[in-house]
Design an enzyme around this catalytic site. Structure first.
Site, PDB file in Angstrom:
ATOM      1  N   ASP A   1       1.321  -1.030  -0.209  1.00 29.98           N
ATOM      2  CA  ASP A   1       0.111   0.463   0.164  1.00 29.98           C
ATOM      3  C   ASP A   1       0.430   0.850  -0.040  1.00 29.98           C
ATOM      4  O   ASP A   1       1.751   1.042   0.487  1.00 29.98           O
ATOM      5  CB  ASP A   1      -1.148  -0.367   0.790  1.00 29.98           C
ATOM      6  CG  ASP A   1      -0.100  -0.170   2.510  1.00 29.98           C
ATOM      7  OD1 ASP A   1       0.636  -0.625   2.758  1.00 29.98           O
ATOM      8  OD2 ASP A   1      -0.518   0.926   3.129  1.00 29.98           O
TER       9      ASP A   1
ATOM     10  N   GLU B   1      -0.425  -0.566   6.106  1.00 34.24           N
ATOM     11  CA  GLU B   1       1.101  -0.664   6.791  1.00 34.24           C
ATOM     12  C   GLU B   1       1.388   1.180   7.050  1.00 34.24           C
ATOM     13  O   GLU B   1       1.292   1.025   7.983  1.00 34.24           O
ATOM     14  CB  GLU B   1       2.472  -1.552   6.004  1.00 34.24           C
ATOM     15  CG  GLU B   1       3.924  -0.923   6.701  1.00 34.24           C
ATOM     16  CD  GLU B   1       4.455   0.674   6.791  1.00 34.24           C
ATOM     17  OE1 GLU B   1       5.526   1.043   7.602  1.00 34.24           O
ATOM     18  OE2 GLU B   1       3.678   1.024   6.035  1.00 34.24           O
TER      19      GLU B   1
END
Length: 386
Positions: A75, A137
């Site tokens: 991400d 994350e």
């Protein structure tokens, strides 16, 4: 059999997927899964609860324990409100730099790790290599713990984890832990001339903020721990960066919202500090409800990341020293998934291309020199595993 792509070709594909944390990452995972399958590598998915996102892990080499694990997240942060000189979802090369969202944080490392996994598979390595790609994350390291759990019993347990967050290819053996809380203080509105009959959410929320100020003062006045002294700043910090609430200057505020961030050195107990804040919030909640049943304090913990503690004779540190020739090791004040791997029983370090100062910035870039340094490291790793 697919052609082996270069790290740059893989990076181009990864950046083209706009895997902002608020959106699914499945297009990227589909591509990675298909690319690995095209080289005869089986991969495994770990889905989030609503199956809009997935982590992925894979193993190459002999089916034995002791693998080196290359860990990255898929991400990226949004580009909303940022001014870019080029398309953030296309890698653009200029002036010795690769521009694009995620080039630095951390699809550059992901591309290198995927290249290494395929190269190692075809090279016939003697010691296994694994990859672990997480999701979410950027919103609190939420995806790594369930991914690590999913790996257990599906692939042999690895020994040394390299988390490739941007460290300018420097060996990082320690980082602070972290926790965050969204705080909502609910008050009771009356005209400010009748202050004792109401509950001002802002004024009561300020009590919690003052508790945070007091803890900071206590922490900074206390003796430094041996590990904490290596950090900048060399102690745990608590911080409130935004606050909102109230409707008018002459009405007691019905609501006050703010977020609390804790960054905790390995010497200190992250969960004990979080529990102390929860206890203080519960005390205030009870006091407010005693005045008005509508009032109170609501907490929502939105992240918790364990610290990475430097290891004595850690296998991951020893491996990186052999590969890089570095004698020194550093620590950083930001958090990573390395602490989560360490908590799960792995030896872990942080080492990746790029500068953390570029993370989340408009015109985020990864220098070609750093990308090449990362590629050189992966080539040495594959050779050593052989």
């Amino acid at each position: 059999m697919m052609d082996e792509l270069t790290p740059r070709q893989i990076l181009d594909r990864l950046v083209s997927f706009p895997t902002v944390s608020r959106s699914p990452n499945l297009d990227l995972i589909d591509w990675v899964e298909a690319y690995l399958a095209g080289h005869g590598i089986e991969s495994h998915r770990h889905w989030n609860e609503d199956r809009t996102k997935a982590g992925l892990f894979a193993h190459v080499g002999p089916w034995v324990e002791g693998a080196v694990v290359l860990s990255g997240h898929t991400d990226v942060v949004p580009v909303d409100g940022q001014t870019w000189s080029s398309d953030p979802w296309t890698v653009t090369e200029r002036d010795g730099r690769l521009y694009g969202r995620g080039c630095c944080d951390m699809k550059g490392f992901d591309a290198l790790a995927l290249w290494a996994l395929v190269r190692a598979h075809h090279a016939g390595i003697a010691r296994p290599l694994q990859i672990a790609l997480s999701y979410d994350e950027e919103i609190g390291c939420l995806g790594a713990p369930p991914l690590i759990d999913a790996m257990q019993g599906v692939v042999p347990k690895g020994t040394a984890v390299i988390v490739g967050e941007p460290s300018r290819m420097q060996l990082i053996t320690g980082h602070k832990g972290g926790a965050g809380f969204h705080v909502h203080v609910k008050g009771y509105e009356v005209h400010s001339s009748l202050l004792p009959q109401g509950v001002s959410a802002i004024m009561e929320g300020a009590r919690l903020i003052q508790w945070i100020n007091d803890r900071n003062a206590e922490i900074q006045a206390a003796p430094r721990g041996a590990l904490g002294a290596r950090f900048d700043p060399p102690f745990t910090t608590l911080h409130v960066g935004m606050i909102e609430g109230g409707t008018a200057h002459n009405i007691t505020a019905a609501d006050c919202r703010f977020a609390v961030e804790m960054r905790v050195v390995p010497d200190d107990d992250l969960e004990a500090l979080a529990a102390a804040f929860e206890a203080e919030s519960a005390r205030l909640d009870a006091a407010l409800k005693a005045r008005r049943p509508e009032a109170g304090v609501h907490l929502q913990r939105f992240f918790g990341v364990p610290a990475l503690t430097p290891e004595a004779d850690g296998p991951a540190e020893a491996l990186l020293r052999q590969l890089t020739g570095q004698n020194a090791a550093g620590v950083v004040s930001y958090g990573t998934e390395a602490g989560q791997f360490q908590e799960a029983g792995y030896s872990a370090v942080v080492c990746g291309p790029g500068d953390i100062a570029q993370a989340h910035q408009p015109d985020e870039f990864l220098s070609l020199a750093q990308f090449q340094a990362g590629h050189d490291l992966m080539k040495k790793l594959v050779e050593q595993l052989g």
